[in-house]
Design a protein around this motif. Structure first.
Motif, PDB file in Angstrom:
ATOM      1  N   HIS A   1       1.059  -1.212   0.129  1.00 53.52           N
ATOM      2  CA  HIS A   1       0.005  -0.099  -0.017  1.00 53.52           C
ATOM      3  C   HIS A   1       1.123   1.514  -0.086  1.00 53.52           C
ATOM      4  O   HIS A   1       2.082   1.036   1.012  1.00 53.52           O
ATOM      5  CB  HIS A   1      -0.850  -0.180   1.392  1.00 53.52           C
ATOM      6  CG  HIS A   1      -2.048  -0.914   1.069  1.00 53.52           C
ATOM      7  ND1 HIS A   1      -3.404  -0.763  -0.007  1.00 53.52           N
ATOM      8  CD2 HIS A   1      -2.156  -2.188   1.699  1.00 53.52           C
ATOM      9  CE1 HIS A   1      -4.453  -2.018   0.279  1.00 53.52           C
ATOM     10  NE2 HIS A   1      -3.386  -2.867   1.760  1.00 53.52           N
ATOM     11  N   GLN A   2       0.387   2.514  -0.500  1.00 56.63           N
ATOM     12  CA  GLN A   2       0.979   3.316  -0.936  1.00 56.63           C
ATOM     13  C   GLN A   2       1.170   4.457   0.507  1.00 56.63           C
ATOM     14  O   GLN A   2       2.368   5.091   0.540  1.00 56.63           O
ATOM     15  CB  GLN A   2       0.589   4.536  -2.019  1.00 56.63           C
ATOM     16  CG  GLN A   2       0.400   3.342  -3.600  1.00 56.63           C
ATOM     17  CD  GLN A   2       2.722   3.771  -3.332  1.00 56.63           C
ATOM     18  OE1 GLN A   2       2.706   4.114  -3.647  1.00 56.63           O
ATOM     19  NE2 GLN A   2       1.643   2.335  -4.038  1.00 56.63           N
ATOM     20  N   SER A   3       0.433   4.602   1.956  1.00 55.06           N
ATOM     21  CA  SER A   3      -0.338   5.302   2.933  1.00 55.06           C
ATOM     22  C   SER A   3      -0.446   4.347   3.486  1.00 55.06           C
ATOM     23  O   SER A   3      -1.568   3.584   3.109  1.00 55.06           O
ATOM     24  CB  SER A   3      -0.059   6.597   2.183  1.00 55.06           C
ATOM     25  OG  SER A   3      -1.796   6.363   2.082  1.00 55.06           O
ATOM     26  N   LEU A   4      -1.005   5.015   5.214  1.00 52.59           N
ATOM     27  CA  LEU A   4      -1.779   4.440   6.173  1.00 52.59           C
ATOM     28  C   LEU A   4      -3.279   4.998   5.460  1.00 52.59           C
ATOM     29  O   LEU A   4      -3.657   3.859   6.084  1.00 52.59           O
ATOM     30  CB  LEU A   4      -1.002   5.211   7.365  1.00 52.59           C
ATOM     31  CG  LEU A   4       0.049   4.700   7.640  1.00 52.59           C
ATOM     32  CD1 LEU A   4       0.297   5.691   9.396  1.00 52.59           C
ATOM     33  CD2 LEU A   4      -1.059   3.234   8.154  1.00 52.59           C
ATOM     34  N   ALA A   5      -3.744   5.864   5.107  1.00 55.33           N
ATOM     35  CA  ALA A   5      -4.834   6.490   4.355  1.00 55.33           C
ATOM     36  C   ALA A   5      -5.099   5.503   3.526  1.00 55.33           C
ATOM     37  O   ALA A   5      -6.257   4.668   3.526  1.00 55.33           O
ATOM     38  CB  ALA A   5      -4.723   7.723   3.544  1.00 55.33           C
ATOM     39  N   ASP A   6      -4.266   4.335   2.756  1.00 63.67           N
ATOM     40  CA  ASP A   6      -4.312   3.858   1.241  1.00 63.67           C
ATOM     41  C   ASP A   6      -5.211   2.668   2.258  1.00 63.67           C
ATOM     42  O   ASP A   6      -6.224   1.259   1.599  1.00 63.67           O
ATOM     43  CB  ASP A   6      -3.424   3.507   0.811  1.00 63.67           C
ATOM     44  CG  ASP A   6      -4.349   2.519   0.009  1.00 63.67           C
ATOM     45  OD1 ASP A   6      -4.847   2.304  -0.998  1.00 63.67           O
ATOM     46  OD2 ASP A   6      -3.006   2.009  -1.540  1.00 63.67           O
ATOM     47  N   TYR A   7      -4.073   2.768   3.163  1.00 65.95           N
ATOM     48  CA  TYR A   7      -4.841   1.044   3.756  1.00 65.95           C
ATOM     49  C   TYR A   7      -5.356   1.187   4.896  1.00 65.95           C
ATOM     50  O   TYR A   7      -6.108  -0.128   4.618  1.00 65.95           O
ATOM     51  CB  TYR A   7      -2.999   1.124   5.145  1.00 65.95           C
ATOM     52  CG  TYR A   7      -3.430  -0.492   5.838  1.00 65.95           C
ATOM     53  CD1 TYR A   7      -2.952  -1.676   5.382  1.00 65.95           C
ATOM     54  CD2 TYR A   7      -3.261  -0.101   7.903  1.00 65.95           C
ATOM     55  CE1 TYR A   7      -3.270  -2.584   6.157  1.00 65.95           C
ATOM     56  CE2 TYR A   7      -3.616  -1.236   7.927  1.00 65.95           C
ATOM     57  CZ  TYR A   7      -3.707  -2.795   7.558  1.00 65.95           C
ATOM     58  OH  TYR A   7      -3.587  -3.918   8.430  1.00 65.95           O
ATOM     59  N   CYS A   8      -5.909   2.520   5.073  1.00 69.58           N
ATOM     60  CA  CYS A   8      -7.041   2.266   6.154  1.00 69.58           C
ATOM     61  C   CYS A   8      -8.729   1.752   5.176  1.00 69.58           C
ATOM     62  O   CYS A   8      -9.945   1.405   6.059  1.00 69.58           O
ATOM     63  CB  CYS A   8      -7.618   3.710   6.866  1.00 69.58           C
ATOM     64  SG  CYS A   8      -6.247   3.519   8.324  1.00 69.58           S
ATOM     65  N   ARG A   9      -8.527   2.241   3.310  1.00 66.71           N
ATOM     66  CA  ARG A   9      -9.247   2.160   3.086  1.00 66.71           C
ATOM     67  C   ARG A   9      -9.660   1.250   2.495  1.00 66.71           C
ATOM     68  O   ARG A   9     -10.364   0.107   2.260  1.00 66.71           O
ATOM     69  CB  ARG A   9      -8.934   3.642   2.073  1.00 66.71           C
ATOM     70  CG  ARG A   9      -9.301   4.617   1.919  1.00 66.71           C
ATOM     71  CD  ARG A   9      -9.084   5.762   0.344  1.00 66.71           C
ATOM     72  NE  ARG A   9      -8.026   5.691  -0.314  1.00 66.71           N
ATOM     73  CZ  ARG A   9      -7.325   6.810   0.440  1.00 66.71           C
ATOM     74  NH1 ARG A   9      -7.324   7.640   0.671  1.00 66.71           N
ATOM     75  NH2 ARG A   9      -5.759   6.852  -0.443  1.00 66.71           N
ATOM     76  N   PHE A  10      -8.295   0.746   1.812  1.00 64.05           N
ATOM     77  CA  PHE A  10      -8.068  -0.562   2.156  1.00 64.05           C
ATOM     78  C   PHE A  10      -9.142  -2.262   3.364  1.00 64.05           C
ATOM     79  O   PHE A  10      -9.762  -2.712   3.646  1.00 64.05           O
ATOM     80  CB  PHE A  10      -7.557  -1.821   2.122  1.00 64.05           C
ATOM     81  CG  PHE A  10      -6.768  -2.993   2.286  1.00 64.05           C
ATOM     82  CD1 PHE A  10      -7.384  -4.487   1.151  1.00 64.05           C
ATOM     83  CD2 PHE A  10      -6.358  -3.898   3.126  1.00 64.05           C
ATOM     84  CE1 PHE A  10      -7.445  -5.235   1.816  1.00 64.05           C
ATOM     85  CE2 PHE A  10      -6.124  -5.000   3.144  1.00 64.05           C
ATOM     86  CZ  PHE A  10      -6.896  -5.510   2.528  1.00 64.05           C
ATOM     87  N   LEU A  11      -9.240  -1.256   4.474  1.00 66.00           N
ATOM     88  CA  LEU A  11      -9.481  -1.877   5.818  1.00 66.00           C
ATOM     89  C   LEU A  11     -11.092  -2.115   6.039  1.00 66.00           C
ATOM     90  O   LEU A  11     -12.050  -2.856   6.060  1.00 66.00           O
ATOM     91  CB  LEU A  11      -9.028  -1.659   7.136  1.00 66.00           C
ATOM     92  CG  LEU A  11      -7.693  -1.778   7.722  1.00 66.00           C
ATOM     93  CD1 LEU A  11      -6.932  -1.302   8.721  1.00 66.00           C
ATOM     94  CD2 LEU A  11      -7.503  -3.472   7.386  1.00 66.00           C
ATOM     95  N   PHE A  12     -10.859  -0.553   6.120  1.00 66.83           N
ATOM     96  CA  PHE A  12     -12.735   0.209   6.692  1.00 66.83           C
ATOM     97  C   PHE A  12     -13.739  -0.269   5.011  1.00 66.83           C
ATOM     98  O   PHE A  12     -14.900   0.075   5.113  1.00 66.83           O
ATOM     99  CB  PHE A  12     -12.753   1.100   6.774  1.00 66.83           C
ATOM    100  CG  PHE A  12     -11.834   1.202   8.620  1.00 66.83           C
ATOM    101  CD1 PHE A  12     -12.192  -0.304   9.599  1.00 66.83           C
ATOM    102  CD2 PHE A  12     -10.598   1.866   8.170  1.00 66.83           C
ATOM    103  CE1 PHE A  12     -11.582  -0.087  10.816  1.00 66.83           C
ATOM    104  CE2 PHE A  12      -9.976   1.356  10.091  1.00 66.83           C
ATOM    105  CZ  PHE A  12      -9.980   0.760  10.413  1.00 66.83           C
ATOM    106  N   ASP A  13     -13.024  -0.072   4.292  1.00 67.20           N
ATOM    107  CA  ASP A  13     -13.775   0.699   2.483  1.00 67.20           C
ATOM    108  C   ASP A  13     -14.077  -0.548   1.385  1.00 67.20           C
ATOM    109  O   ASP A  13     -14.537  -0.895   0.887  1.00 67.20           O
ATOM    110  CB  ASP A  13     -13.158   2.304   2.036  1.00 67.20           C
ATOM    111  CG  ASP A  13     -13.888   3.424   3.336  1.00 67.20           C
ATOM    112  OD1 ASP A  13     -15.005   3.512   4.143  1.00 67.20           O
ATOM    113  OD2 ASP A  13     -13.372   4.147   2.898  1.00 67.20           O
ATOM    114  N   GLY A  14     -12.631  -1.098   1.673  1.00 66.70           N
ATOM    115  CA  GLY A  14     -12.610  -2.083   0.717  1.00 66.70           C
ATOM    116  C   GLY A  14     -13.198  -4.086   1.574  1.00 66.70           C
ATOM    117  O   GLY A  14     -12.192  -4.758   0.478  1.00 66.70           O
ATOM    118  N   HIS A  15     -13.158  -4.146   2.826  1.00 62.58           N
ATOM    119  CA  HIS A  15     -13.606  -5.381   3.063  1.00 62.58           C
ATOM    120  C   HIS A  15     -11.982  -5.516   3.893  1.00 62.58           C
ATOM    121  O   HIS A  15     -11.926  -7.602   3.293  1.00 62.58           O
ATOM    122  CB  HIS A  15     -14.502  -6.132   2.401  1.00 62.58           C
ATOM    123  CG  HIS A  15     -15.602  -5.416   2.039  1.00 62.58           C
ATOM    124  ND1 HIS A  15     -16.874  -5.561   2.754  1.00 62.58           N
ATOM    125  CD2 HIS A  15     -16.086  -4.474   0.474  1.00 62.58           C
ATOM    126  CE1 HIS A  15     -17.623  -4.357   2.055  1.00 62.58           C
ATOM    127  NE2 HIS A  15     -17.449  -4.455   0.442  1.00 62.58           N
TER     128      HIS A  15
END
Length: 291
Positions: A59-73
């Motif tokens: 992942h490119q950043s923590l923000a990207d990782y959090c999108r993966f966690l919470f918005d991308g299942h």
């Protein structure tokens, strides 16, 4: 000033930090699944610990990782890894040594009096074992006692929420500096020095002692534990301080349900008041016996 993770916060791009919303979601997640409180003061620590996982997944950043966690299942596959990254795993060999004196001088003699079998077997459980230092400390003490009681057998179960720590514990390899609290005589009996040049700064628990221990993943927040209900001694030290009061009492109550009558619960010295709230008899500082 470096962050708790050793990074310089001034050199970190803004999108590689946790937003207030993302930190709140992670804190809620950890609170719900691990029972651990993450106040805002832990934000830099959480960022630092998660970055290694973020980079490992590409992942490119923590923000990207959090999108993966919470918005991308992503939580379906990542929850265990988030818990591994965020939970604190502080432990040492022979930490709070008076407990091991009590184990040898009070607890085991009391248990042997109650065991009717000519070949008694004592079951001990380290309920938040982290890297296994507590498990192998218990095993060393018990092996010394067993050497004086020819028919005594024992086993030590170590459980933890962190799969990473459980793997470390099962390997039973530690830096030399970490085993300094182990008395010299026990070091000579139960630790092997690494022989290869790359292993000279490490020791490993001897196979005979490793064979007395086993490890399994367990979340103290679960409403039921798949553990035997005839355990003789449970260690749960310096973990409850991270939980809310109601969670503390629920966890201890569940643990007591896995003790056999006359069994012992050992808490951290700073947690002894929690045990006082239950129907247990205090027999030593932070040591309680089930009636």
């Amino acid at each position: 000033m470096p962050s708790p993770s050793g990074e310089n916060p001034w050199s970190i791009p803004e999108n590689d930090r946790l937003s207030e919303r993302d930190f709140g979601r992670i804190a809620e997640l950890i609170g719900e699944h691990a029972g651990i409180k993450l106040p805002p003061t832990k934000r830099l620590m959480v960022e630092g610990r998660l970055r290694k996982r973020v980079r490992g997944l590409g992942h490119q950043s923590l923000a990207d990782y959090c999108r993966f966690l919470f918005d991308g299942h992503g939580l379906t596959s990542e929850l265990v890894h988030v818990i591994d990254a965020v939970t604190t795993n502080k432990t040492d060999f022979f930490r709070e040594p008076t407990h091991f004196v009590a184990l040898e001088e009070k607890i085991v003699p009391a248990l042997l009096e109650r065991h009717a079998s000519p070949e008694p077997r004592i079951k001990l459980w380290s309920a938040a074992c982290s890297n296994g230092a507590e498990v192998y400390t218990i095993a060393m003490v018990m092996a010394e006692i067993a050497a004086r009681h020819r028919h005594l057998r024992f086993s030590v179960l170590g459980t933890d929420i962190s799969t990473e720590m459980l793997e470390y514990a099962a390997q039973a390899i530690y830096p030399v500096a970490m085993v300094e609290p182990v008395p010299t005589a026990l070091r000579n009996r139960y630790l092997m020095q690494g022989r290869a040049p790359s292993r000279r700064s490490e020791v490993r628990i001897v196979p005979e002692l490793r064979n007395t221990a086993c490890f399994a993943r367990l979340n103290l927040m679960d409403t039921r534990y798949t553990i035997d209900r005839d355990v003789d001694v449970i260690f749960l030290r310096n973990v409850l301080i991270y939980f809310e009061k109601a969670t503390q009492e629920a966890v201890v109550s569940r643990l007591v349900g896995h003790l056999r009558p006359g069994g012992f619960l050992i808490l951290g010295h700073s947690e002894s008041m929690i045990g006082s709230n239950l129907n247990l008899r205090q027999v030593a500082p932070a040591v309680f016996q089930k009636s």
